[in-house]
Each structure stands twice: as structure tokens, then as C-alpha cells.
Enzyme design. Structure first.
Site, PDB file in Angstrom:
ATOM      1  N   LYS A   9      48.102  39.921  50.691  1.00  0.00           N
ATOM      2  CA  LYS A   9      47.219  38.836  51.121  1.00  0.00           C
ATOM      3  C   LYS A   9      46.914  37.900  49.947  1.00  0.00           C
ATOM      4  O   LYS A   9      46.302  38.311  48.971  1.00  0.00           O
ATOM      5  CB  LYS A   9      45.888  39.372  51.658  1.00  0.00           C
ATOM      6  CG  LYS A   9      44.997  38.237  52.176  1.00  0.00           C
ATOM      7  CD  LYS A   9      43.567  38.676  52.315  1.00  0.00           C
ATOM      8  CE  LYS A   9      42.509  37.873  51.631  1.00  0.00           C
ATOM      9  NZ  LYS A   9      42.624  36.618  51.089  1.00  0.00           N
ATOM     10  N   GLU A  58      42.955  44.878  38.612  1.00  0.00           N
ATOM     11  CA  GLU A  58      42.986  43.967  37.465  1.00  0.00           C
ATOM     12  C   GLU A  58      41.854  43.000  37.696  1.00  0.00           C
ATOM     13  O   GLU A  58      41.936  42.146  38.584  1.00  0.00           O
ATOM     14  CB  GLU A  58      44.359  43.281  37.398  1.00  0.00           C
ATOM     15  CG  GLU A  58      44.713  42.827  35.993  1.00  0.00           C
ATOM     16  CD  GLU A  58      44.341  41.393  35.756  1.00  0.00           C
ATOM     17  OE1 GLU A  58      43.162  41.154  35.410  1.00  0.00           O
ATOM     18  OE2 GLU A  58      45.211  40.540  35.933  1.00  0.00           O
ATOM     19  N   CYS A 111      41.822  35.294  33.913  1.00  0.00           N
ATOM     20  CA  CYS A 111      40.969  36.457  33.719  1.00  0.00           C
ATOM     21  C   CYS A 111      40.934  36.863  32.253  1.00  0.00           C
ATOM     22  O   CYS A 111      39.951  37.411  31.781  1.00  0.00           O
ATOM     23  CB  CYS A 111      41.421  37.608  34.595  1.00  0.00           C
ATOM     24  SG  CYS A 111      43.193  37.770  34.647  1.00  0.00           S
ATOM     25  N   GLU A 165      31.318  36.199  33.264  1.00  0.00           N
ATOM     26  CA  GLU A 165      32.589  35.492  33.356  1.00  0.00           C
ATOM     27  C   GLU A 165      32.370  34.172  34.094  1.00  0.00           C
ATOM     28  O   GLU A 165      31.908  34.152  35.234  1.00  0.00           O
ATOM     29  CB  GLU A 165      33.609  36.349  34.107  1.00  0.00           C
ATOM     30  CG  GLU A 165      34.988  35.730  34.091  1.00  0.00           C
ATOM     31  CD  GLU A 165      36.032  36.599  34.812  1.00  0.00           C
ATOM     32  OE1 GLU A 165      35.679  37.286  35.778  1.00  0.00           O
ATOM     33  OE2 GLU A 165      37.196  36.560  34.394  1.00  0.00           O
TER      34      GLU A 165
END
Lengths: 312, 502
Positions: free
Chosen positions: B207, B281, B315, B412
Site C-alpha cells: 500500500k 523503518e 527520515c 521530527e
């Protein structure tokens, strides 16, 4: 290398800081992906023409060859709206012939490679005499070579003293200091040598990559190292030093990439021929060819352009 | 002759004069240079199940927006649980009847074919990726698409050599693998997930993220062109509900997720107690550490590349800069000078350095965190570049005077925002770099080799780059420590996460 020489190197490198080879290559690779179109391309090409030091440096140069080079410098191409080049660059013996061809009141300056070009391996007083003779014959600019042997053996003081002596011999003529980057070999050395030279230069004097007489000449990489040195020196002292890559720049595309490096490293104040030059001969005709292509929409055959000089 | 001593030191600027400045103006403005290749988009994209494009059972579609100008690009099918069921059934059938039994050297042929097809249509995919996600065309053209192809080539090479992946042991595929990928590198993340899974002999239900489904569905066209057996790769599009159905499906032998730590935790909670294998991840808050002996200009370049690559939607972005105190001021000045030359604007322009923020929601998140940074007292710098009137854009931003307790140093941001901190000693740098819930990547900038080695052992991060940043290769495993996840992608280690060892 002896211990004292080593510590001299270390001291200079500590002062000016190191350069990472891989990082420089990565940075300049980005310049080559810039896409310059339409008006930006026209502006870039014309500016590059105005920055050319049209050069002939050969044993077989004659007054006639130099005269025709000067004519080309004044009027690069018929029917094209483009500026004259910045200067002609000739051996000292040819300066008086260039002056006769160009006259006293001219937009094109006369540059001469003095100081036992390209090796520089002559006694200092011979080199200084050569500089003075060239200036007396009418040279506006002197391109000198540094003493690479002294640099590589760590005698920085000698290198700098010689630059000072030549600078003083120049009088009011502009000085261009050729580092001969291919003989310095590392980016660290190129940066260090740039600083050695800049510290004794006057505002508007140049540092220059190469003589064009060795295998590797101006590249985007060593151009970038020197531009960054000029930038750091300017921000520290307020003294603007000019830059001249020479040798190996043969195509308009390359010239635009060098100009992109100038725009993105030193900014607008360096995008003119008092602060940036190209030492080249075959480059000029490629620039003209591209300008004609922009004007007419088609590439012209090389034989429509006069005087394809072959030296570098 | 003048002596050296008289001339040695640079003449300092006379007091009172303004500091010299560089002018990055419009003397030589680059004309627009848009990439003109046709992305060949369809008006409507269906689900890709069992080798065919099929309409969603619910009949529902949603719009995919071009973040650069807020225009609609295409309609994307919204898969529900029944669609996901169908996808898993197709994948199971393909695993049992064709793909799972196929010799590795045969699977390799399909993977090579996919890699070459992707290369053949690289320009088209690059434009589609840029339109859908907002990243600059030079990045999708020079990084995303070639790197995606490289992953297929690399894993194609492994497919007939799996006996050597784990010497002395036998490997076997797991079965059907459920994969959910993020919106920052849509095509590349697809390649990272699909290539090792297929090489090992697994089949896939994948997906893509709801804002960036288009290149995955274009990739489905390549799968058809390559003639893969039906059901080996199934692509279901939709929102979080679709993702939850993919992750939680009982047929999945393993799930692989790349995305935020928050969602990763939800998935792990929901799968607790099942026997599914997992790789995660997740987020990061990487430290880029610059020592006083570093090559300064190249370090500046690396910091810029580390945080502004893909608008900071990375990331492993180097979002915290730790700079050695003796050079902090000088370094920051150079960083600001460099930022002034970055070109923000139309992602399709070949000269654009920073493109559009991926979505309105992400722009809101970035804006909120930046406001928090200002409120908490950090000093903000943004260049005075103009932004397009329409579309989601954010100026490259640098915060100085940041301390470890600021939100902008801990959370983040996933945008073009850099927080600058300083350190005095190596130990302090390590301490600060590791003082985070994340541990995905880090960067070290120094001229001293021994310091690089020491730092790389002390930093708790999956990747430590030295004198460079954001370097990727299919042969190199990538993954995190702590809340940045577990499992590796790429290299031999990445393959091991897609097999049973016996």
C-alpha cells in the site's frame, strides 16, 4: 620532507583550513546540472565573451599573427551584437606589436605572461627584468607564475617574497598570479597557495589556475577551491581578488558552468571582467557559434568564424 | 624588496566600515527550464490485484493533488477490507502456484526486466514522481528513479545466489508479505520493499501513501509489461484504514512498514501476540556533527544536502547540526550565505533546489513546529526568497541558539528546518547526538580519521556518514536503533529479513 618544512606546511594549512576532495567534486557536479536557457543563456554567452583573455602563446607567434589576434579581440564576429573580449594575452616580445595593432585608446587590454613563463625557472632578476620590459612596452596586465619548486619544498616565504617583488615591478599594471594547479596536485595545496598569493595582492589583482602548458589545467574543481578562497579572503579582509581559470575551457557549455560557479559562490559582484576572466583561445569561437545559433536558430559551420586560434 | 613579515598578515578591515557582503541578486537570473517529458498519467487509477486493474468494491475514489499548484492529478481508488482480502488471496495463490516454486534464476529474469523497463521510462517516471510528490525534478531524475532501478538490478543478482546469503544454512521464502510505504520517496521505497521480497520468492501486497500513489500504480503497468505471474505484486491504495487492513491481515507472514514512529507503534501494538515477522523503518532526528578541523565549505555543503534534500522529507535527514564551539559563529555565517543561493520553487524546473512540501497537512505540521521553535526562544533565519503564490511551500529555515530541551531539537519535523546546537568536547557531542528517542543516522565531519572511527562506534545510529551525507546504495543495509525501528533494508542483511532460515 624535512621536519621544519613539514611544520611550515602544517601551520599554513591550519590557518587556511583543509579542503575535502570528494566534497568539492560533489559540489561542482551540481553546477553541471543547471539548465541555462533563453535570455539567461544569451546573457551568459555575451558575458563570457567579454571575459575572454584571447591568448596566443607559441614559439611560432609572429607580429602578423598577433595583429590578427588583436583584430579578432576588438571585433569578435561580424554582424553579431557582442562585446570585445577583455584582453589579448601574449609573450613579452609580442607586447609592442599588440600595442601597435590595438593603439593606445582601446577597450581591449594587453596581458603578457612574464617571469620565464611557463616554468618560472630563471633567476629572479631575469624574471623581474622581463616584467619591467613588458610593462614598458605597453602591457596593462602581467601574468606571472609562482615558484612551485619553492612551494612544494615548504619555502612559503620565498614564494610570497617573489610575488611581492613582481607586484612591485608591475607598477600600475594588474598582476595575475598563476598557481599552476596541476603541479600543486592537491586541493589543500591549491587553497594554501591561493592564500599565500592573495595576502600580498592588491584589490583587483588576479589569482589564476594554470599556464595551459601542462596536462591538466582549469577544472570546475580547482576553480571552486580558488573561488572559495577568494570568498573567505574577501569576507575576512574586504579585499576583492579576481579570478582567472585558464586552459582546458574550450566550449561555451563549460564556460557557462564556470560562470554558474561564480554566481553561486561569489555572487553578482564577480560576474564581470574586472573580477573574472577566461584564459582561452578556442573558447571564443564556440561562444560566437552559440550566439549565432541563438540569433539564427541554426548552427553555422566552423569555417564561418575567423581565426580559430589553436594554442589553448 | 618588501619583506614577507611586513606583508604577512591580511590587512584587517578598518574599524567602523561595514562588513563586506556578497550579493546574490538578480544580475543573471536563470530563465525557467521546465522538464517537458510526458508523465502519461491516467485520469483514474484502479487497484492492482491479481495482475489486473480492478475497481474498488466500495466504488470510492479520492483525488491525488499536485502539491506544487494544488491541482488535481488523478483519481485514486480507495480499497476497503474486502479489496485487501482479494489482494491477499491473489498473492497467496501466486505464492502457492507460481512464484514460490519458481527457481531463483527464473525470478531473476523478471527482476532484471523490471529494472530495465524502469530505466527505459525513467524520464516519464521522474516527472510523474515530481508532479505527485513535489520533489525537485533534478532529485527524482538523478536520484529516486535511478536508485529504484539499481535496487531491482541488485536484488535480481541475488535471486539465483540465495544459497550464499547465509553460508551453511538454507533459506526459504516466508510467503505473502504486507508492505506499507511512505510519501517521501514513493517509488524508491516501493523498490526497497518489493525487490528483496520478490528476489527471495515472496509475494507482495503493497500500500503506497495516499498522497503519492501514482508512481506505484504506474509501476503496476511495468509489472504487467514484464509479464510477472498474476498476483505476485498487488497494489492497494487508500488511507489509514487500508493500511491497517494490509498490516493486520491473517495471511501476511511478515509485515514491513516505513513511516512515522507513531504509526509504527500502533502497528506493533496491533500485531503483538501474532507470529508475523516485522520490520519497521521509522522516524529520525539525526545529528550532523562538525568538528573544528573539518573542511568547512564541504561540511556546509553536506549539512545543506543533509537537511534540505527532498525538502527535509527524509527520515534520516540531518535535522540537528552539532557544531564545535570554536567554529560555531563562522560556520553559521557560511551556512546562511549558502542558503541564500538555494532556489525554492516549481519542482518541475530543472534548476529548482527545494520543491513543494508534500501535502497541506505536512505544511501545517512544519509551520506548527517552527512556531514552537520561535516561541521557545530559538533564533530563526530564513532567506528572503519569493515563493510561488499557489501550492505548499516552506522557506529553508535555520534555528540557532537551540538547546536540547527545545521541541525543535527533539521532535521530527520532516521539513526543511535545521536546528543548530553547539558542543565543546567529543564526549559532549556524543552525549547530545545520542540524547534522542531516535537512532537512524548521523554524520561526522572532521579531517581526523581516528575521530571518525571513534564516533562511529559511539553514535547509536544505524548509519554514520563521515564527511558526506545521504549516501545510499542497494548493497548497504539501512535501518535504525531505538525508536527508529528494527530490521534492515538493502544488502545481504536486508534479504535475511525476507526469509526463513533453516
Amino acid at each position: 620532507m624535512s621536519a621544519p618544512a613539514q611544520s611550515v606546511f602544517r601551520r599554513l594549512f591550519d590557518e587556511v583550513g583543509p579542503v575535502d576532495h570528494v566534497g568539492i567534486e560533489e559540489r561542482v557536479a551540481k553546477y553541471t546540472t543547471r539548465s541555462i536557457k533563453k535570455n539567461a543563456k544569451l546573457w551568459g554567452l555575451k558575458t563570457a565573451v567579454s571575459m575572454v583573455d584571447l591568448t596566443t602563446l607559441e614559439g611560432k607567434d609572429t607580429p602578423g599573427k598577433v595583429a590578427s589576434l588583436c583584430q579578432k579581440a576588438l571585433r569578435p564576429h561580424d554582424g553579431l551584437d557582442c562585446p570585445p573580449v577583455a584582453a589579448v594575452c601574449v609573450y613579452p616580445a609580442m607586447v609592442k606589436h599588440a600595442r601597435r595593432a590595438l593603439g593606445e585608446d582601446t577597450a581591449v587590454r594587453i596581458a603578457s605572461v612574464a617571469t620565464a613563463f611557463p616554468s618560472g625557472q630563471a633567476p629572479l632578476r631575469t624574471r623581474l627584468a622581463e616584467v619591467k620590459a613588458a610593462v614598458a612596452d605597453g602591457a596593462d596586465e602581467i601574468d606571472m607564475v609562482i615558484n612551485r619548486g619553492a612551494f612544494l619544498s615548504g619555502e612559503f616565504q620565498l614564494v610570497q617574497d617573489e610575488i611581492v617583488a613582481v607586484r612591485d615591478a608591475c607598477g600600475s599594471a594588474t598582476l595575475k598570479v598563476i598557481l599552476e594547479v596541476s603541479e600543486l596536485e592537491t586541493y589543500d595545496n591549491i587553497r594554501a597557495a591561493s592564500f599565500l598569493a592573495m595576502r600580498v595582492l592588491r584589490p583587483g589583482d588576479f589569482i589564476k589556475t594554470s599556464t595551459g602548458k601542462t596536462t591538466l589545467n582549469a577544472t570546475l574543481g580547482n576553480n571552486q577551491v580558488m573561488l572559495e578562497a577568494i570568498r573567505d579572503f574577501y569576507l575576512d579582509t574586504g579585499t576583492p581578488i579576481a579570478m582567472k581559470p585558464a586552459g582546458g575551457i574550450r566550449t561555451a557549455k563549460q564556460a557557462l558552468q564556470f560562470l554558474i560557479a561564480v554566481k553561486e559562490t561569489l555572487g553578482d559582484a564577480w560576474l564581470n571582467n574586472t573580477r573574472y576572466r577566461f584564459g582561452a583561445s578556442s573558447l571564443l569561437n564556440d561562444l560566437l557559434r552559440q550566439l549565432e545559433k541563438e540569433r539564427t536558430g541554426a548552427y553555422q559551420a566552423p569555417y564561418y568564424f575567423s581565426e580559430a586560434a589553436e594554442s589553448y | 624588496m618588501s619583506t614577507l613579515t611586513a606583508q604577512k598578515r591580511p590587512v584587517s578591515r578598518p574599524q567602523g566600515r561595514p562588513a563586506p557582503e556578497l550579493i546574490f541578486g538578480d544580475l543573471w537570473e536563470y530563465d525557467p527550464a521546465p522538464e517537458t517529458a510526458d508523465p502519461k498519467l491516467k485520469a483514474r487509477y484502479e487497484l492492482f490485484i491479481g495482475g489486473k486493474f480492478v475497481a474498488p468494491k466500495s466504488g470510492k475514489y479520492f483525488d491525488s493533488i499536485n502539491p506544487a499548484n494544488e491541482q488535481k492529478l488523478a483519481q485514486i481508488a480507495h480499497a476497503n477490507a474486502a479489496d485487501v482480502n482479494a489482494a491477499y488471496a491473489a498473492a497467496k495463490k501466486a505464492f502457492d502456484t507460481t512464484w514460490g516454486k519458481m527457481p531463483g534464476k527464473e525470478r531473476a529474469k523478471y527482476l532484471y526486466r523490471l529494472a530495465r523497463l524502469l530505466q527505459d521510462r525513467a524520464r516519464e517516471f521522474a516527472v510523474a514522481e515530481t508532479l505527485d510528490g513535489g520533489k525537485p525534478i533534478k532529485e527524482s531524475r538523478d536520484f529516486d528513479v535511478p536508485m529504484a532501478a539499481a535496487h531491482f538490478f541488485y536484488h535480481a543478482g541475488w535471486a539465483d545466489k540465495l544459497d550464499y546469503v547465509a553460508p551453511g544454512r538454507k533459506v526459504a521464502p516466508l510467503g505473502v508479505v504486507g508492505q506499507v510505504i511512505p510519501w517521501n520517496f514513493p517509488l524508491l521505497m516501493l523498490a526497497w520493499k518489493i525487490a528483496p521480497a520478490l528476489a527471495m520468492g515472496n509475494t507482495v501486497v503493497l500500500k503506497p501513501a495516499e498522497t503519492t500513489s501514482i508512481t506505484a500504480l504506474k509501476f503496476a503497468e511495468l509489472i504487467q509489461d514484464a509479464g510477472l505471474p498474476p498476483g505476485v505484486v498487488n497494489i492497494v491504495t487508500g488511507f489509514g484504514d487500508t493500511g491497517a487492513a494490509v498490516m493486520g491481515h491473517p495471511t501476511a507472514a511478515k509485515v514491513a512498514f516505513t513511516g512515522s514512529t507513531e504509526v509504527g507503534k500502533i502497528i506493533m501494538r496491533s500485531l503483538a501476540g501474532t507470529d508475523k515477522k516485522m520490520t519497521m523503518e521509522l522516524g529520525g532526528k539525526a545529528a550532523n556533527i562538525v568538528f573544528d578541523d573539518a573542511p568547512i565549505d564541504q561540511a556546509v555543503e553536506g549539512i545543506i544536502n543533509g537537511i534540505f534534500f527532498n525538502q527535509g522529507h527524509v527520515c534520516c535527514a540531518g535535522s540537528r547540526l552539532l557544531v564545535h564551539e570554536p567554529i560555531a559563529e563562522r560556520f553559521l555565517a557560511k551556512l546562511k550565505t549558502r542558503i541564500k543561493t538555494l532556489r525554492v520553487g516549481d519542482p518541475l524546473d530543472k534548476n529548482t533546489d527545494i520543491g513543494a512540501i508534500n501535502s497541506k497537512e505536512q505544511l501545517a505540521t512544519i509551520t506548527r513546529l517552527v512556531a514552537a521553535g520561535v516561541k521557545e526562544g530559538a533564533k530563526m533565519f530564513q532567506p528572503a526568497c519569493s515563493l510561488p503564490a499557489k501550492g505548499y511551500y516552506f522557506r529553508p529555515t535555520v534555528f540557532s541558539g537551540v538547546s536540547m530541551s527545545h521541541r525543535i531539537a527533539r521532535e521530527e519535523i520532516f521539513g526543511p528546518v535545521l536546528s543548530v546546537l553547539t558542543f565543546r568536547t567529543l564526549d559532549e557531542a556524543v552525549e547530545k547526538a545520542n540524547n534522542t528517542a531516535y537512532g537512524l543516522s548521523a554524520g561526522v565531519w572532521t579531517d581526523k580519521g581516528s575521530r571518525i572511527l571513534k564516533m562511529s562506534t559511539e553514535l547509536k545510529a544505524g548509519v554514520v556518514w563521515a564527511n558526506t551525507y545521504n549516501k545510499f546504495d542497494p548493497t548497504s543495509p539501512f535501518g535504525g536503533y531505538k525508536e527508529s525501528g528494527f530490521g534492515r533494508e538493502g544488502g545481504r542483511q536486508g534479504l535475511l529479513d525476507y526469509c526463513k532460515l533453516a
